[in-house]
Write a protein that holds these residues in place. Structure first.
Motif, mmCIF file in Angstrom:
data_model
loop_
_atom_site.group_PDB
_atom_site.id
_atom_site.type_symbol
_atom_site.label_atom_id
_atom_site.label_comp_id
_atom_site.label_asym_id
_atom_site.label_seq_id
_atom_site.Cartn_x
_atom_site.Cartn_y
_atom_site.Cartn_z
ATOM 1 N N GLU A 26 0.818 -1.217 0.000
ATOM 2 C CA GLU A 26 0.000 0.000 0.000
ATOM 3 C C GLU A 26 0.851 1.265 0.000
ATOM 4 O O GLU A 26 0.575 2.201 -0.756
ATOM 5 C CB GLU A 26 -0.937 -0.009 1.217
ATOM 6 C CG GLU A 26 -2.079 -0.998 1.044
ATOM 7 C CD GLU A 26 -2.997 -1.090 2.239
ATOM 8 O OE1 GLU A 26 -4.014 -1.780 2.136
ATOM 9 O OE2 GLU A 26 -2.698 -0.483 3.294
ATOM 10 N N HIS A 27 1.902 1.296 0.862
ATOM 11 C CA HIS A 27 2.637 2.564 0.929
ATOM 12 C C HIS A 27 3.778 2.675 -0.077
ATOM 13 O O HIS A 27 4.259 3.770 -0.346
ATOM 14 C CB HIS A 27 3.110 2.856 2.367
ATOM 15 C CG HIS A 27 4.314 2.100 2.824
ATOM 16 N ND1 HIS A 27 5.580 2.418 2.439
ATOM 17 C CD2 HIS A 27 4.435 1.039 3.666
ATOM 18 C CE1 HIS A 27 6.437 1.598 3.016
ATOM 19 N NE2 HIS A 27 5.766 0.737 3.752
ATOM 20 N N VAL A 28 4.194 1.535 -0.648
ATOM 21 C CA VAL A 28 5.278 1.588 -1.643
ATOM 22 C C VAL A 28 4.719 1.737 -3.062
ATOM 23 O O VAL A 28 5.281 2.453 -3.887
ATOM 24 C CB VAL A 28 6.162 0.322 -1.543
ATOM 25 C CG1 VAL A 28 7.129 0.228 -2.723
ATOM 26 C CG2 VAL A 28 6.941 0.325 -0.230
ATOM 27 N N THR A 29 3.618 1.078 -3.340
ATOM 28 C CA THR A 29 3.087 1.044 -4.709
ATOM 29 C C THR A 29 1.717 1.707 -4.847
ATOM 30 O O THR A 29 1.538 2.658 -5.613
ATOM 31 C CB THR A 29 2.996 -0.420 -5.194
ATOM 32 O OG1 THR A 29 4.284 -1.022 -5.099
ATOM 33 C CG2 THR A 29 2.509 -0.488 -6.633
ATOM 34 N N MET A 30 0.751 1.170 -4.095
ATOM 35 C CA MET A 30 -0.634 1.566 -4.337
ATOM 36 C C MET A 30 -0.896 3.051 -4.073
ATOM 37 O O MET A 30 -1.335 3.780 -4.975
ATOM 38 C CB MET A 30 -1.571 0.706 -3.475
ATOM 39 C CG MET A 30 -3.037 0.930 -3.783
ATOM 40 S SD MET A 30 -4.110 -0.028 -2.678
ATOM 41 C CE MET A 30 -4.249 1.079 -1.292
ATOM 42 N N TYR A 31 -0.629 3.491 -2.857
ATOM 43 C CA TYR A 31 -0.966 4.886 -2.543
ATOM 44 C C TYR A 31 -0.115 5.898 -3.310
ATOM 45 O O TYR A 31 -0.651 6.932 -3.757
ATOM 46 C CB TYR A 31 -0.943 5.134 -1.036
ATOM 47 C CG TYR A 31 -2.216 4.664 -0.366
ATOM 48 C CD1 TYR A 31 -3.464 5.067 -0.835
ATOM 49 C CD2 TYR A 31 -2.184 3.820 0.730
ATOM 50 C CE1 TYR A 31 -4.642 4.629 -0.238
ATOM 51 C CE2 TYR A 31 -3.357 3.384 1.339
ATOM 52 C CZ TYR A 31 -4.580 3.796 0.846
ATOM 53 O OH TYR A 31 -5.741 3.364 1.436
ATOM 54 N N PRO A 32 1.203 5.666 -3.484
ATOM 55 C CA PRO A 32 1.948 6.622 -4.319
ATOM 56 C C PRO A 32 1.353 6.757 -5.725
ATOM 57 O O PRO A 32 1.266 7.867 -6.265
ATOM 58 C CB PRO A 32 3.365 6.031 -4.347
ATOM 59 C CG PRO A 32 3.478 5.308 -3.040
ATOM 60 C CD PRO A 32 2.109 4.719 -2.807
ATOM 61 N N ASP A 33 0.925 5.651 -6.299
ATOM 62 C CA ASP A 33 0.288 5.716 -7.627
ATOM 63 C C ASP A 33 -1.037 6.481 -7.547
ATOM 64 O O ASP A 33 -1.353 7.288 -8.423
ATOM 65 C CB ASP A 33 0.014 4.304 -8.161
ATOM 66 C CG ASP A 33 1.283 3.610 -8.622
ATOM 67 O OD1 ASP A 33 2.333 4.275 -8.696
ATOM 68 O OD2 ASP A 33 1.228 2.395 -8.911
#
Lengths: 164, 70
Positions: A79-86
């Protein structure tokens, strides 16, 4: 209609969402002065939680605590490395500030959650008795000490409550 | 007047979260992060009482409406 395992996953997701939606509806009903309507939403929410837990158990989603921690670490990390940054980048692109800060607040908390779970996995048999606090405005999470204002949404410390 | 760095050290001192005029939105710390996305109801402004005002020699108010200090 998919196979039963797929249906269990879909039902788990749907019941989980219904639980949170009904709790949000209950809060809104309380705010609007309808406590008896709010109660009905809370009743349904409680029931949906039981349905979700049953579906999760039947589909084999409940493992040992160590395995559950590993799964949780993976989920929070994603979530914090991929999903939310995107999601934040997309919200910025669309000029949707409200969504951007909703994602940002979640993203900051997920970083803490990953560390919290990782420490629990590492020290499972000798885990320190930390106290944890959650900002009731944005969900930011704190261990042992609460700042004067939430580091994410600047809510005053009175809004940052301990979770037993 | 200086710009205000959007740091954790500054965010925990920001008083926007206590302000009666703060729009109902997650965005805050407006002197650093810029104006909010919602309409501002003028019910008083706490910026003048904020410790960041002295630290960064700010003179404005309602940064939630006017945007980041610059």
């Amino acid at each position: 209609m998919g196979d039963t395992l797929g249906n269990l996953k879909d039902a788990f997701a749907g019941e989980s969402q219904a639980n949170r939606r009904y709790l949000a509806y209950a809060k809104k009903a309380e705010e609007e002065g309808y406590p008896l309507v709010a109660r009905r939403f809370r009743v349904a929410a409680e029931s949906e939680t039981i349905h979700a837990h049953n579906h999760l158990r039947v589909m084999g989603g409940l493992k040992s605590t160590a395995d559950n921690l590993r799964a949780s670490i993976g989920g929070e990390n994603y979530e914090h490395v991929t999903m939310y940054p995107d999601f934040i980048a997309q919200a910025e692109k669309e000029g949707n500030e409200e969504a951007k800060y909703s994602f940002h607040a979640a993203n900051e908390a997920e970083k803490f959650h990953e560390k919290m779970f990782a420490e629990a996995l590492e020290k499972m048999e000798a885990l320190g008795d930390s106290r944890f606090y959650v900002c009731q405005v944005c969900g930011m999470t704190y261990e042992n000490e609460v700042p004067e204002h939430c580091v994410v949404c600047t809510a005053p410390k009175e809004k940052i409550l301990e979770v037993a | 007047m200086a710009t205000v760095p959007d740091s954790a050290e500054n965010a925990v001192r920001c008083v926007c979260g206590e302000c009666p005029s703060k729009p109902a939105e997650l965005k805050s710390f407006y002197c650093a992060r810029g104006a909010g996305g919602s309409a501002v109801q003028h019910r008083g402004c706490l910026c003048g009482e904020c410790p960041l005002t002295g630290d960064y020699d700010l003179w404005g108010d309602y940064y939630c409406e006017s945007g980041a200090a610059s």
